[in-house]
Scaffold this motif. Structure first.
Motif, PDB file in Angstrom:
ATOM      1  N   TYR A 163      37.705 -23.245 -26.677  1.00 26.00           N
ATOM      2  CA  TYR A 163      38.459 -22.552 -25.629  1.00 26.00           C
ATOM      3  C   TYR A 163      39.666 -21.868 -26.263  1.00 26.00           C
ATOM      4  N   GLN A 178      43.021 -18.931 -25.875  1.00 25.78           N
ATOM      5  CA  GLN A 178      43.925 -18.209 -24.985  1.00 25.78           C
ATOM      6  C   GLN A 178      43.524 -16.732 -25.038  1.00 25.78           C
ATOM      7  N   GLN A 218      35.859 -15.415 -25.292  1.00 29.81           N
ATOM      8  CA  GLN A 218      37.301 -15.622 -25.165  1.00 29.81           C
ATOM      9  C   GLN A 218      38.089 -15.220 -26.397  1.00 29.81           C
ATOM     10  N   ALA A 257      43.340 -22.844 -26.604  1.00 30.96           N
ATOM     11  CA  ALA A 257      43.751 -23.281 -25.268  1.00 30.96           C
ATOM     12  C   ALA A 257      43.606 -24.783 -25.127  1.00 30.96           C
ATOM     13  N   GLU A 258      43.019 -25.425 -26.124  1.00 23.67           N
ATOM     14  CA  GLU A 258      42.870 -26.876 -26.122  1.00 23.67           C
ATOM     15  C   GLU A 258      44.129 -27.512 -26.690  1.00 23.67           C
ATOM     16  N   GLU A 281      40.586 -33.061 -19.836  1.00 20.96           N
ATOM     17  CA  GLU A 281      40.971 -31.784 -20.428  1.00 20.96           C
ATOM     18  C   GLU A 281      39.815 -30.791 -20.372  1.00 20.96           C
ATOM     19  N   TYR A 315      39.363 -29.518 -16.884  1.00 23.02           N
ATOM     20  CA  TYR A 315      40.428 -28.570 -16.543  1.00 23.02           C
ATOM     21  C   TYR A 315      40.154 -27.202 -17.159  1.00 23.02           C
ATOM     22  N   LEU A 316      39.753 -27.199 -18.451  1.00 22.75           N
ATOM     23  CA  LEU A 316      39.485 -25.930 -19.126  1.00 22.75           C
ATOM     24  C   LEU A 316      38.282 -25.220 -18.516  1.00 22.75           C
ATOM     25  N   ARG A 368      37.281 -25.414 -15.440  1.00 24.33           N
ATOM     26  CA  ARG A 368      37.726 -24.873 -14.152  1.00 24.33           C
ATOM     27  C   ARG A 368      38.601 -23.634 -14.370  1.00 24.33           C
ATOM     28  N   MET A 369      39.465 -23.699 -15.384  1.00 24.42           N
ATOM     29  CA  MET A 369      40.376 -22.593 -15.678  1.00 24.42           C
ATOM     30  C   MET A 369      39.617 -21.311 -16.032  1.00 24.42           C
ATOM     31  N   TYR A 370      38.503 -21.460 -16.766  1.00 23.80           N
ATOM     32  CA  TYR A 370      37.772 -20.298 -17.220  1.00 23.80           C
ATOM     33  C   TYR A 370      36.542 -19.985 -16.356  1.00 23.80           C
ATOM     34  N   GLU A 426      32.078 -27.599 -14.094  1.00 24.22           N
ATOM     35  CA  GLU A 426      32.846 -28.716 -14.645  1.00 24.22           C
ATOM     36  C   GLU A 426      31.948 -29.829 -15.159  1.00 24.22           C
TER      37      GLU A 426
END
Length: 278
Positions: free
Chosen positions: A15, A17, A76, A210-211, A265, A268-269, A271-273, A277
């Motif tokens: 992951y 940024q 990404q 992003a991790e 974690e 969350y990642l 879901r963020m991207y 899940e």
């Protein structure tokens, strides 16, 4: 960062940024480090094309991503370094030229028998080398193209390992993907303008992770005793626990995966991207 900590902190980052640009100076530093890594015969058969994702035409970007099956990390990462092996750089004539150059700069000792005449005779005519000098006549004289291909590929793989460590040393996240599906490789070569005789090896994804820095902990490896032996296979190299403790303190050996909270974690990642899940 000290060398052992760089090695111990390397993770295959999945992951990135997506919004954060990687400084060109950091990309250059990765390439500069890789340039100086070791290689038999000083061949350095690796070639790289650095691609900035957001500077690509849409059609080319989509084609390159399609070649890697639109893998999330590839989508990404803001920088893609395509690594290739140049087979022509691992042919006997290149060995002759580069080995003589090493002799001239004092990198190999004439005292062991290395001389321009013996190098040329061994590679071009297959003549036996004197004791103390490598038996290059058995390796390089009439070397088949398949051997050059294997050598170019293997040495580029080694260079990529160094490139990943160089990225970690720059505070960046990185991981290695395949260049593309075999059916898509011609299109990748076309987009990048790469000669057909270049071997696709890896595409190194680079960006800010992003991790978390630990990325869930150090990845599993086989037990020490299964990989390393002393004097002969099957006789384990004795592992000194005092050395192990030193390496823990130097951050080569770190807490193993999975660390507490890693599943949270990853959810969350995802879901963020916008990924599932589970």
């Amino acid at each position: 960062m000290e060398f052992n900590e760089v090695v111990g902190s390397r993770r295959s980052v999945r992951y990135f940024q997506t919004w954060r640009r990687v400084e060109r100076a950091k990309v250059q530093r990765i390439l500069e480090v890789t340039r100086w890594t070791t290689c038999p015969g000083n061949l350095a058969p690796w070639r790289a094309v650095v691609v900035y994702r957001d500077e690509l035409p849409d059609a080319d970007r989509d084609a390159l991503l399609r070649a890697d099956n639109w893998q999330g990390a590839h989508v990404q990462a803001p920088v893609w370094i395509y690594w290739f092996g140049d087979v022509s750089a691992a042919r006997p004539d290149a060995f002759t030229r580069n080995t003589i150059q090493l002799l001239e700069v004092g990198a190999i000792p004439a005292a062991y028998g290395w001389a321009k005449e013996t190098i040329t005779a061994a590679i071009e005519a297959g003549e036996e080398t004197p004791e103390g000098m490598a038996s290059i006549q058995e390796i390089l004289h009439d070397m088949p193209m398949e051997t050059s291909t294997m050598m170019a590929y293997a040495e580029t793989v080694g260079a990529c390992a160094v490139a990943t460590l160089a990225a970690v040393n720059e505070g960046l996240g990185t991981c290695l993907h395949t260049v593309g599906r075999p059916s898509q490789v011609p299109r990748v070569l076309e987009i990048l303008g790469v000669p057909e005789h270049y071997l696709p090896v890896w595409v190194q994804l680079v960006g800010y992770s992003a991790e978390s820095p630990e990325a869930g902990g150090q990845r599993p490896r086989p037990p020490f005793a299964e990989s390393f032996f002393s004097q002969r296979y099957g006789q384990p190299f004795e592992r000194d626990e005092a050395v192990v403790q030193q390496l823990v303190e130097e951050k080569l050996i770190q807490a193993p995966a999975p660390l507490p909270g890693r599943e949270d974690e990853l959810r969350y990642l995802a879901r963020m991207y916008g990924y599932p899940e589970e």
